[in-house]
Scaffold this motif. Structure first.
Motif, PDB file in Angstrom:
ATOM      1  N   TYR A  53       0.803  -1.229   0.000  1.00 20.41           N
ATOM      2  CA  TYR A  53       0.000   0.000   0.000  1.00 20.41           C
ATOM      3  C   TYR A  53       0.833   1.274   0.000  1.00 20.41           C
ATOM      4  O   TYR A  53       0.312   2.362   0.248  1.00 20.41           O
ATOM      5  CB  TYR A  53      -1.001  -0.003   1.152  1.00 20.41           C
ATOM      6  CG  TYR A  53      -2.080  -1.032   0.947  1.00 20.41           C
ATOM      7  CD1 TYR A  53      -2.971  -0.923  -0.132  1.00 20.41           C
ATOM      8  CD2 TYR A  53      -2.209  -2.128   1.788  1.00 20.41           C
ATOM      9  CE1 TYR A  53      -3.942  -1.880  -0.353  1.00 20.41           C
ATOM     10  CE2 TYR A  53      -3.182  -3.091   1.582  1.00 20.41           C
ATOM     11  CZ  TYR A  53      -4.038  -2.959   0.516  1.00 20.41           C
ATOM     12  OH  TYR A  53      -5.004  -3.900   0.288  1.00 20.41           O
ATOM     13  N   GLY A  54       2.121   1.147  -0.252  1.00 21.43           N
ATOM     14  CA  GLY A  54       2.918   2.332  -0.576  1.00 21.43           C
ATOM     15  C   GLY A  54       3.607   3.065   0.562  1.00 21.43           C
ATOM     16  O   GLY A  54       4.079   4.177   0.369  1.00 21.43           O
ATOM     17  N   ASP A 222       3.293   9.505   1.384  1.00 25.10           N
ATOM     18  CA  ASP A 222       2.993   9.917   0.024  1.00 25.10           C
ATOM     19  C   ASP A 222       1.501   9.641  -0.165  1.00 25.10           C
ATOM     20  O   ASP A 222       1.089   8.521  -0.459  1.00 25.10           O
ATOM     21  CB  ASP A 222       3.846   9.091  -0.954  1.00 25.10           C
ATOM     22  CG  ASP A 222       3.483   9.393  -2.399  1.00 25.10           C
ATOM     23  OD1 ASP A 222       2.508  10.139  -2.622  1.00 25.10           O
ATOM     24  OD2 ASP A 222       4.166   8.874  -3.301  1.00 25.10           O
ATOM     25  N   TRP A 223       0.697  10.699   0.066  1.00 23.08           N
ATOM     26  CA  TRP A 223      -0.758  10.481   0.131  1.00 23.08           C
ATOM     27  C   TRP A 223      -1.334   9.998  -1.182  1.00 23.08           C
ATOM     28  O   TRP A 223      -2.394   9.388  -1.222  1.00 23.08           O
ATOM     29  CB  TRP A 223      -1.475  11.751   0.595  1.00 23.08           C
ATOM     30  CG  TRP A 223      -1.114  12.067   2.017  1.00 23.08           C
ATOM     31  CD1 TRP A 223      -0.268  13.033   2.439  1.00 23.08           C
ATOM     32  CD2 TRP A 223      -1.553  11.374   3.207  1.00 23.08           C
ATOM     33  NE1 TRP A 223      -0.134  12.996   3.811  1.00 23.08           N
ATOM     34  CE2 TRP A 223      -0.918  11.992   4.305  1.00 23.08           C
ATOM     35  CE3 TRP A 223      -2.405  10.297   3.449  1.00 23.08           C
ATOM     36  CZ2 TRP A 223      -1.113  11.578   5.617  1.00 23.08           C
ATOM     37  CZ3 TRP A 223      -2.606   9.876   4.755  1.00 23.08           C
ATOM     38  CH2 TRP A 223      -1.964  10.514   5.816  1.00 23.08           C
ATOM     39  N   SER A 224      -0.612  10.267  -2.283  1.00 22.07           N
ATOM     40  CA  SER A 224      -1.160   9.855  -3.576  1.00 22.07           C
ATOM     41  C   SER A 224      -1.218   8.328  -3.691  1.00 22.07           C
ATOM     42  O   SER A 224      -1.949   7.773  -4.498  1.00 22.07           O
ATOM     43  CB  SER A 224      -0.317  10.430  -4.711  1.00 22.07           C
ATOM     44  OG  SER A 224       0.951   9.810  -4.703  1.00 22.07           O
ATOM     45  N   LYS A 225      -0.413   7.653  -2.854  1.00 19.87           N
ATOM     46  CA  LYS A 225      -0.393   6.182  -2.957  1.00 19.87           C
ATOM     47  C   LYS A 225      -1.483   5.517  -2.126  1.00 19.87           C
ATOM     48  O   LYS A 225      -1.677   4.305  -2.181  1.00 19.87           O
ATOM     49  CB  LYS A 225       0.963   5.660  -2.487  1.00 19.87           C
ATOM     50  CG  LYS A 225       2.086   5.947  -3.456  1.00 19.87           C
ATOM     51  CD  LYS A 225       3.259   5.071  -3.125  1.00 19.87           C
ATOM     52  CE  LYS A 225       4.431   5.348  -4.045  1.00 19.87           C
ATOM     53  NZ  LYS A 225       5.691   5.293  -3.303  1.00 19.87           N
ATOM     54  N   THR A 227      -4.958   4.224  -1.017  1.00 21.42           N
ATOM     55  CA  THR A 227      -6.247   3.897  -1.641  1.00 21.42           C
ATOM     56  C   THR A 227      -7.257   3.576  -0.548  1.00 21.42           C
ATOM     57  O   THR A 227      -6.890   3.367   0.601  1.00 21.42           O
ATOM     58  CB  THR A 227      -6.096   2.645  -2.518  1.00 21.42           C
ATOM     59  OG1 THR A 227      -5.596   1.595  -1.675  1.00 21.42           O
ATOM     60  CG2 THR A 227      -5.131   2.869  -3.661  1.00 21.42           C
ATOM     61  N   GLU A 294      12.069  -4.031  -4.982  1.00 23.85           N
ATOM     62  CA  GLU A 294      10.804  -3.333  -4.747  1.00 23.85           C
ATOM     63  C   GLU A 294      10.216  -3.731  -3.404  1.00 23.85           C
ATOM     64  O   GLU A 294      10.362  -4.875  -2.955  1.00 23.85           O
ATOM     65  CB  GLU A 294       9.807  -3.719  -5.846  1.00 23.85           C
ATOM     66  CG  GLU A 294      10.083  -3.075  -7.179  1.00 23.85           C
ATOM     67  CD  GLU A 294      10.054  -1.559  -7.088  1.00 23.85           C
ATOM     68  OE1 GLU A 294       9.118  -1.048  -6.455  1.00 23.85           O
ATOM     69  OE2 GLU A 294      10.979  -0.912  -7.625  1.00 23.85           O
TER      70      GLU A 294
END
Ligand code: PHE
Length: 453
Positions: A53-54, A222-225, A227, A294
């Protein structure tokens, strides 16, 4: 009022509670409860879902869930357990009335113990298997090392064999009872775990080039990641990692003494659980990033990705790591078995030895199905984390917030001040709504989300 029962005032009182085992003191209780909380959830699941989840933003949401849902529920479970001095089924009956429908919550907890331990023990078995694999050493190409995991999972004989060993250890500890089994082993396993974990984290942060990247990944949101799925997984994970929603903390609370401070202890347990998950994340991601890999490898992060790195990092890192994983799993699995055992001891009058052997063996048999069929394993894991624990937690929180008498709650919490009022407010309005939303999402029933494939 049916729930207007007198509090149990210590082992000296005659009657059944006096025969009940109790923790020797605060330290023993905290270590056992932290042992239950810290488990595969911290070392295996937390790093991999954080990766999926980033990173940072997910971690922040998860921390929010621990404070707003986890902590109030842990306090609730400990209050119920200590008040009733009974297993989850008996506790709901005693705090309400004999045939009360709330006892279903206790039943659900006992059932969850069965479902969770059966797949948990399979993973615990893999952890033991990997202690030996890392002693031998990981050699060959990355593909060859990774395929060892597939071979282990794919071989029913191997999986069942390691599961047998793990269950035997779990049963062995629980047979010893509260003081001489669970508490004694928690006092050995937890310090060892912390020692290994800090060593691995220091190695990761200062000895590899991935340390600063790992810190940034976990703590720079990183709020864009983020969901909706990530938010809801964070909540489900808060339940799992804090051992909530199935009566484990009710059971452990029932062995608490009257002089223990429930609020303070629940805060300590939650903080330790969270810190240990973060330390594990730092240790694991430093390694992962130092090899340029990753973070989002998923469930195979520990058993597939890490061994490839361990081939290089060496046995001095890999052997302690899988010991750490095994210790964490074992100190949690004993609490899963203890919930079921305490039910048979309290409600059915079985002796501890019989209850532990018979129920442990039944759980072992159910676990064989998880070791044999991946689909059973996945279903049990998914269903327990996303439905059984949240439903159990929701009912527990509603029970404490709306059914248990105020005077009883105040006595167990130890004060009626601002903190108490905040707790009851959160239990009444915040926790249930958050859990309900998660549940509806799990069922794909949230009106404002699209669930098209
Ligand atoms: N909290 C344990 C972990 O993080 C799992 C667990 C869940 C144990 C529920 C007991 C009850 O691995």
């Amino acid at each position: 009022m049916a729930n207007d029962i007198a509090p149990y005032s210590g082992p000296s009182i005659p009657g059944s509670p006096s025969r009940r085992g109790h923790w020797t003191g605060r330290f023993g209780f905290i270590l056992a409860a932290v042992g239950s909380a810290v488990g595969l959830g911290n070392i295996w699941k937390f790093p991999y879902i954080t990766g999926v989840y980033g990173g940072g933003a997910f971690v922040l949401v998860y921390l929010g869930c621990v404070v707003l849902v986890g902590l109030p529920l842990m306090i609730s479970e400990l209050m119920i357990g200590r008040r009733a001095q009974l297993n989850p089924v008996g506790a709901f009956q005693k705090l309400h009335y004999q045939g009360s429908p709330w006892q279903m919550t206790g039943w659900l907890g006992v059932a969850s113990g069965f479902v969770i331990l059966s797949f948990y023990s399979v993973v615990g078995g893999w952890a033991i298997a990997y202690i030996f694999k890392s002693m031998v050493g990981f050699t060959g190409t990355a593909g060859e090392i990774q395929s060892q995991f597939g071979d282990l999972v794919g071989s029913t004989i191997a999986s069942v064999g390691w599961h047998t060993i793990f269950m035997a250890l779990t049963i062995g500890i629980v047979l010893g009872g509260i003081k001489n089994g669970i508490e004694r082993w928690a006092k050995i396993l937890m310090p060892a775990l912390l020692f290994i974990l800090i060593g691995l984290m220091v190695h990761g942060l200062f000895n590899t080039d991935g340390g600063s990247q790992a810190v940034a990944f976990l703590f720079n949101p990183d709020w864009s990641k983020l969901t909706a799925d990530g938010i809801l997984s964070a909540l489900g994970h808060a339940f799992f990692t804090l051992s909530l929603g199935m009566g484990a903390m009710i059971t452990y609370g029932s062995y608490m003494r009257r002089d223990a401070k429930i609020g303070r202890d629940a805060v300590t347990i939650s903080i330790l659980d969270t810190v240990i998950a973060l330390l594990a994340g730092l240790a694991i991601f430093s390694l992962v990033f130092s090899y340029g890999l990753e973070a989002g490898a998923g469930p195979g992060l520990i058993f597939e990705t890490l061994p490839v790195l361990f081939a290089d990092a060496g046995r001095l890192i890999s052997v302690p790591f899988f010991f750490l994983l095994t210790f964490a799993a074992l100190s949690s699995s004993i609490s899963l078995l203890e919930v079921v055992v305490s039910y048979f001891v309290d409600q059915r009058g079985w002796g501890r030895t019989k209850a532990t052997w018979v129920q442990g063996f039944l759980m072992y048999l159910v676990g064989i199905t998880c070791a044999t069929w991946g689909s059973v394993f996945d279903t049990f894991d998914y269903f327990s984390t996303n439905f059984m624990l949240p439903v159990g937690g929701l009912l527990t929180c509603l029970f404490v917030a709306w059914v248990v008498k105020n005077s009883v709650r105040i006595e167990e919490f130890g004060s009626s001040g601002l903190l108490y009022k905040a707790l009851i407010f959160v239990l009444r309005y915040v926790t249930p709504i958050a859990v309900l939303i998660t549940l509806l999402h799990g069922l794909e029933l949230l009106p404002f989300m699209s669930y098209e494939e």
